[in-house]
Scaffold this motif. Structure first.
Motif, PDB file in Angstrom:
ATOM      1  N   SER A  69       0.849  -1.254   0.077  1.00 12.47           N
ATOM      2  CA  SER A  69       0.145   0.073  -0.021  1.00 12.47           C
ATOM      3  C   SER A  69       0.753   1.240  -0.088  1.00 12.47           C
ATOM      4  CB  SER A  69      -1.029   0.063   1.233  1.00 12.47           C
ATOM      5  OG  SER A  69      -0.191   0.454   2.130  1.00 12.47           O
ATOM      6  N   TYR A  70       0.237   2.301  -0.079  1.00 12.38           N
ATOM      7  CA  TYR A  70       0.965   3.792  -0.150  1.00 12.38           C
ATOM      8  C   TYR A  70       1.646   3.884   0.989  1.00 12.38           C
ATOM      9  CZ  TYR A  70       1.560   8.630  -0.578  1.00 12.38           C
ATOM     10  OH  TYR A  70       2.330   9.992  -0.634  1.00 12.38           O
ATOM     11  N   CYS A  71       1.165   3.537   2.406  1.00 13.75           N
ATOM     12  CA  CYS A  71       1.775   3.932   3.418  1.00 13.75           C
ATOM     13  C   CYS A  71       2.962   3.048   3.696  1.00 13.75           C
ATOM     14  CB  CYS A  71       0.769   3.744   4.626  1.00 13.75           C
ATOM     15  SG  CYS A  71      -0.105   5.342   4.638  1.00 13.75           S
ATOM     16  N   SER A  72       2.835   1.822   3.354  1.00 12.46           N
ATOM     17  CA  SER A  72       3.938   0.585   3.497  1.00 12.46           C
ATOM     18  C   SER A  72       5.187   0.922   2.961  1.00 12.46           C
ATOM     19  CB  SER A  72       3.405  -0.813   3.050  1.00 12.46           C
ATOM     20  OG  SER A  72       2.368  -1.088   3.739  1.00 12.46           O
ATOM     21  N   SER A  73       5.064   1.793   1.687  1.00 11.66           N
ATOM     22  CA  SER A  73       6.295   2.119   1.292  1.00 11.66           C
ATOM     23  C   SER A  73       6.930   3.740   1.464  1.00 11.66           C
ATOM     24  CB  SER A  73       6.409   1.936  -0.422  1.00 11.66           C
ATOM     25  OG  SER A  73       5.397   2.938  -1.093  1.00 11.66           O
ATOM     26  N   ARG A  74       5.906   4.580   1.226  1.00 12.51           N
ATOM     27  CA  ARG A  74       6.263   5.893   1.314  1.00 12.51           C
ATOM     28  C   ARG A  74       6.324   6.432   2.602  1.00 12.51           C
ATOM     29  NH1 ARG A  74       3.630  10.943  -1.981  1.00 12.51           N
ATOM     30  NH2 ARG A  74       5.203  12.445  -1.186  1.00 12.51           N
ATOM     31  N   CYS A  75       5.508   6.027   3.698  1.00 11.92           N
ATOM     32  CA  CYS A  75       5.461   6.691   4.866  1.00 11.92           C
ATOM     33  C   CYS A  75       6.489   5.928   5.643  1.00 11.92           C
ATOM     34  CB  CYS A  75       4.088   6.345   5.575  1.00 11.92           C
ATOM     35  SG  CYS A  75       2.552   7.072   4.609  1.00 11.92           S
ATOM     36  N   HIS A  76       6.723   4.563   5.398  1.00 10.34           N
ATOM     37  CA  HIS A  76       7.837   3.927   6.127  1.00 10.34           C
ATOM     38  C   HIS A  76       9.069   4.613   5.637  1.00 10.34           C
ATOM     39  CE1 HIS A  76       4.739   0.971   6.972  1.00 10.34           C
ATOM     40  NE2 HIS A  76       5.123   1.271   8.193  1.00 10.34           N
ATOM     41  N   LEU A 105       8.561   3.479  15.606  1.00 13.59           N
ATOM     42  CA  LEU A 105       7.564   2.870  14.907  1.00 13.59           C
ATOM     43  C   LEU A 105       7.203   1.422  15.452  1.00 13.59           C
ATOM     44  CD1 LEU A 105       5.922   3.042  12.097  1.00 13.59           C
ATOM     45  CD2 LEU A 105       7.812   2.280  11.210  1.00 13.59           C
ATOM     46  N   SER A 106       5.964   1.212  15.506  1.00 10.97           N
ATOM     47  CA  SER A 106       5.787  -0.086  16.060  1.00 10.97           C
ATOM     48  C   SER A 106       4.991  -0.785  14.591  1.00 10.97           C
ATOM     49  CB  SER A 106       4.486   0.090  17.017  1.00 10.97           C
ATOM     50  OG  SER A 106       3.917  -1.096  17.202  1.00 10.97           O
ATOM     51  N   TRP A 107       5.672  -1.511  14.114  1.00 12.07           N
ATOM     52  CA  TRP A 107       5.377  -2.460  12.886  1.00 12.07           C
ATOM     53  C   TRP A 107       5.866  -3.590  12.812  1.00 12.07           C
ATOM     54  CZ3 TRP A 107       8.150  -3.150   7.758  1.00 12.07           C
ATOM     55  CH2 TRP A 107       7.307  -3.501   6.702  1.00 12.07           C
ATOM     56  N   TRP A 108       5.023  -4.746  12.553  1.00  9.65           N
ATOM     57  CA  TRP A 108       5.134  -6.134  12.798  1.00  9.65           C
ATOM     58  C   TRP A 108       5.600  -6.636  11.409  1.00  9.65           C
ATOM     59  CZ3 TRP A 108       0.691  -8.143  16.023  1.00  9.65           C
ATOM     60  CH2 TRP A 108       0.743  -7.159  17.465  1.00  9.65           C
ATOM     61  N   GLY A 109       5.685  -5.896  10.374  1.00  9.16           N
ATOM     62  CA  GLY A 109       6.005  -6.209   9.052  1.00  9.16           C
ATOM     63  C   GLY A 109       4.654  -6.489   8.332  1.00  9.16           C
ATOM     64  N   ARG A 110       5.308  -7.130   6.783  1.00  7.14           N
ATOM     65  CA  ARG A 110       4.030  -7.578   6.247  1.00  7.14           C
ATOM     66  C   ARG A 110       3.724  -8.821   6.300  1.00  7.14           C
ATOM     67  NH1 ARG A 110       7.077  -5.038   1.270  1.00  7.14           N
ATOM     68  NH2 ARG A 110       6.778  -7.284   0.467  1.00  7.14           N
ATOM     69  N   PRO A 111       2.393  -9.183   6.055  1.00 10.34           N
ATOM     70  CA  PRO A 111       2.188 -10.636   6.429  1.00 10.34           C
ATOM     71  C   PRO A 111       2.765 -11.586   5.470  1.00 10.34           C
ATOM     72  CG  PRO A 111       0.102  -9.122   6.268  1.00 10.34           C
ATOM     73  CD  PRO A 111       1.419  -8.256   5.973  1.00 10.34           C
ATOM     74  N   THR A 112       3.176 -11.091   4.326  1.00 12.07           N
ATOM     75  CA  THR A 112       3.799 -11.906   3.352  1.00 12.07           C
ATOM     76  C   THR A 112       5.256 -12.216   3.681  1.00 12.07           C
ATOM     77  OG1 THR A 112       3.978  -9.925   1.832  1.00 12.07           O
ATOM     78  CG2 THR A 112       2.145 -11.438   1.579  1.00 12.07           C
ATOM     79  N   HIS A 113       5.795 -11.327   4.479  1.00 11.26           N
ATOM     80  CA  HIS A 113       7.436 -11.778   5.000  1.00 11.26           C
ATOM     81  C   HIS A 113       7.338 -11.561   6.252  1.00 11.26           C
ATOM     82  CE1 HIS A 113       7.443  -9.545   1.100  1.00 11.26           C
ATOM     83  NE2 HIS A 113       8.588 -10.268   0.678  1.00 11.26           N
TER      84      HIS A 113
END
Length: 131
Positions: A1-8, A121-129
């Motif tokens: 998604s947009y936020c997964s790449s640009r925001c991070h 940042l609290s981020w658990w990663g993408r479900p596909t990875h």
């Protein structure tokens, strides 16, 4: 998604800038003001307009490990956004979505404008990875 790449990317850039402090500052404990202020940035909030439902704003009150603390709260109560939310403060933007790119960009601008140098940042990663 947009936020997964640009925001991070923006958040990572802020964190990298904070880590680039002068080694002398790190060893003497004299950090510039912009590196003394940290902000926690959670990406788990959702609303019906963006996500199809409220997420985290409607979180139930979970039990505490201390019975005396539990007596102070209505354990299991589910909040009912937008009038009642699981937060001690009501956001000026209302129950926003962390997946809305305009909201995230506005939040990152505010972080920058206020001189905050460290974003946690609290981020658990993408479900596909996993991992």
């Amino acid at each position: 998604s947009y936020c997964s790449s640009r925001c991070h990317h923006h958040i990572a850039a802020a964190a990298t800038a904070a880590a680039a402090a002068n080694d002398d500052d790190l060893t003497t404990g004299h950090l510039p003001p912009e590196q003394r202020v940290h902000v926690f940035f959670y990406l788990w909030y959702g609303n019906p307009e963006t996500d199809g439902r409220y997420t985290h704003w409607n979180h139930k009150i979970l039990p505490h490990w201390t019975p005396r603390v539990n007596e102070q709260y209505d354990i299991g109560k589910a909040y009912t956004p937008p009038s009642s939310i699981h937060s001690p403060f009501y956001p000026k933007r209302g129950c926003y979505s962390s997946r809305d790119p305009l909201t995230v960009e506005a939040q990152l601008r505010e972080i920058q404008q206020h001189g905050i140098g460290v974003v946690v940042l609290s981020w658990w990663g993408r479900p596909t990875h996993p991992g």
